[in-house]
Design a protein around this motif. Structure first.
Motif, PDB file in Angstrom:
ATOM      1  N   GLU A  28      -0.830  10.245  -0.671  1.00 37.75           N
ATOM      2  CA  GLU A  28      -2.164  10.525  -1.196  1.00 37.75           C
ATOM      3  C   GLU A  28      -2.148  10.662  -2.712  1.00 37.75           C
ATOM      4  O   GLU A  28      -3.176  10.462  -3.364  1.00 37.75           O
ATOM      5  N   ALA A  65       0.840  -1.198   0.000  1.00 36.22           N
ATOM      6  CA  ALA A  65       0.000   0.000   0.000  1.00 36.22           C
ATOM      7  C   ALA A  65       0.872   1.243   0.000  1.00 36.22           C
ATOM      8  O   ALA A  65       1.905   1.293   0.669  1.00 36.22           O
ATOM      9  N   PRO A  87      -4.756   3.218   4.689  1.00 36.99           N
ATOM     10  CA  PRO A  87      -4.682   1.764   4.529  1.00 36.99           C
ATOM     11  C   PRO A  87      -4.091   1.059   5.749  1.00 36.99           C
ATOM     12  O   PRO A  87      -4.447  -0.092   6.025  1.00 36.99           O
ATOM     13  N   SER A 120      -5.722   1.667  -0.664  1.00 39.53           N
ATOM     14  CA  SER A 120      -5.584   3.114  -0.510  1.00 39.53           C
ATOM     15  C   SER A 120      -6.798   3.852  -1.065  1.00 39.53           C
ATOM     16  O   SER A 120      -7.205   4.891  -0.517  1.00 39.53           O
TER      17      SER A 120
END
Length: 357
Positions: A220, A216, A340, A330
């Protein structure tokens, strides 16, 4: 048997660890705290054993679980010890230990030890959780050396905002660290997953990959190295019920979703008691028999509902991917306004099934 389960791809785990080693050029401790972020610490450690430079856990209970499973590689206690009497176990099981407070140095000085310890001395460079103040760091280092009970000291700190790639805070913390460690001849560990992936100029002899091990991204936004990660966990279940509803009908608790057209609703054996986020809104992506769809209505304890209106072939027994190789954790986390890390760590009740041993 209830069809909810989590598939754990150990080959993907190995790929992600190797990526951490490759991009950092450093030795890497695989972080398997919190039951390997919900992936199963023992099985994940066994999959990496013989390849990793060591492991990192939160506390001695987690370390002993690995030792009991036959893991002999170095294990670092990231929170250090909580009581002085743990030092005997740390010595017995050859554990490495973070030291972040003066009382821990007091305990080490007073302990009767037959073998010297490997310690990681933590600086509070701006995270402001644990660690020595920069003005105290040199004195703490010298006290440990003078104790005669230390084989090696690694200098470490932790960045608070490394997941924000345009934020100057990491550079500021690095400057604090470099000033505090001036003149100390020791190895350094500064980079966790976001720092490892996103801050290549931060020096580290040791890196501490955590969330990236499990595939993950910590960021962002898209990031070139994070895009090479392979998801390790696939959370899946099946459709256990189908409803045909006209327009204007509410679905689930609180009537948070009302059909705007005739709608086929699929009921999935998965809920917040399994770790799926209760606050995931309508529109959160799911995959049904390999085709994209969406969550509708509020997530219940044991069930959730999905939209089958545009999937005429889907029905009872259809396979549902909640997150995994194609529905990224995510993306689900973003929809649910979480991260996550929390999705994985909240996983419970569902069996873990492993491949790639």
């Amino acid at each position: 048997m209830r069809p909810a389960r989590a598939l754990i791809d150990l080959n993907a785990l190995r790929h992600n660890y190797r990526l951490a080693r490759e991009v950092s050029g450093a030795r890497a401790l695989a972080v398997v705290k919190a039951d390997a972020y919900g992936h199963g610490a023992v099985r994940c450690a066994q999959a990496l054993d013989g390849e990793t430079d060591g492991f990192a856990v939160a506390c001695i209970e987690e370390a002993l679980q690995l030792r009991e499973a036959g893991i002999q590689a170095p294990i670092l206690l990231l929170e250090g010890f909580f009581e002085a009497d743990e030092l005997a176990l740390i010595e017995q099981h050859r554990l490495w230990c973070v030291v972040h407070s003066a009382w821990q140095i007091d305990a080490i000085e007073q302990a009767s030890l037959r073998a010297p310890l490997t310690l990681w001395l933590k600086l509070d460079s701006g995270m402001h959780r644990v660690g020595f103040h920069p003005d105290e760091y040199q004195a703490a280092y010298q006290r440990l050396l003078r104790s005669g009970k230390v084989a090696k000291i690694v200098l470490m700190s932790h960045f608070a905002r490394a997941d924000e790639l345009d934020c100057p805070r990491s550079d500021e913390q690095l400057a604090v660290f470099e000033q505090a460690r001036q003149g100390l001849l020791a190895e350094v560990s500064l980079r966790n997953s976001p720092a490892l992936l996103g801050w290549p100029n931060v020096p580290s002899d040791w890196v501490r990959p955590g969330i990236m091990l499990y595939g993950a991204t910590p960021f962002e936004q898209a990031q070139a190295l994070a895009d090479q990660l392979q998801p390790v966990m696939t959370l899946e279940s099946k459709i256990i019920g189908v409803r045909e509803l006209p327009a204007g009908e509410p679905v689930g608790y609180g009537a948070r979703f009302v059909t705007e057209r005739p709608t086929r609703v699929g009921v999935v054996a998965m809920g917040y008691a399994d770790g799926y986020p209760r606050h995931a809104p309508t529109g959160t992506p799911v995959l049904i028999d390999g085709k994209p769809s969406r969550l509708i209505g509020r997530v219940s304890m044991d069930m959730l509902t999905v939209d089958l209106s545009d999937l005429p072939q889907a029905g009872l027994g259809s396979h549902v991917e909640l997150w995994g190789k194609r529905v990224l954790a995510s993306d689900v986390a973003t929809q649910a306004q979480t991260i996550p890390y929390q999705l994985f760590c909240n996983l419970r009740r569902v069996p873990l099934l492993y491949s790639g041993n």
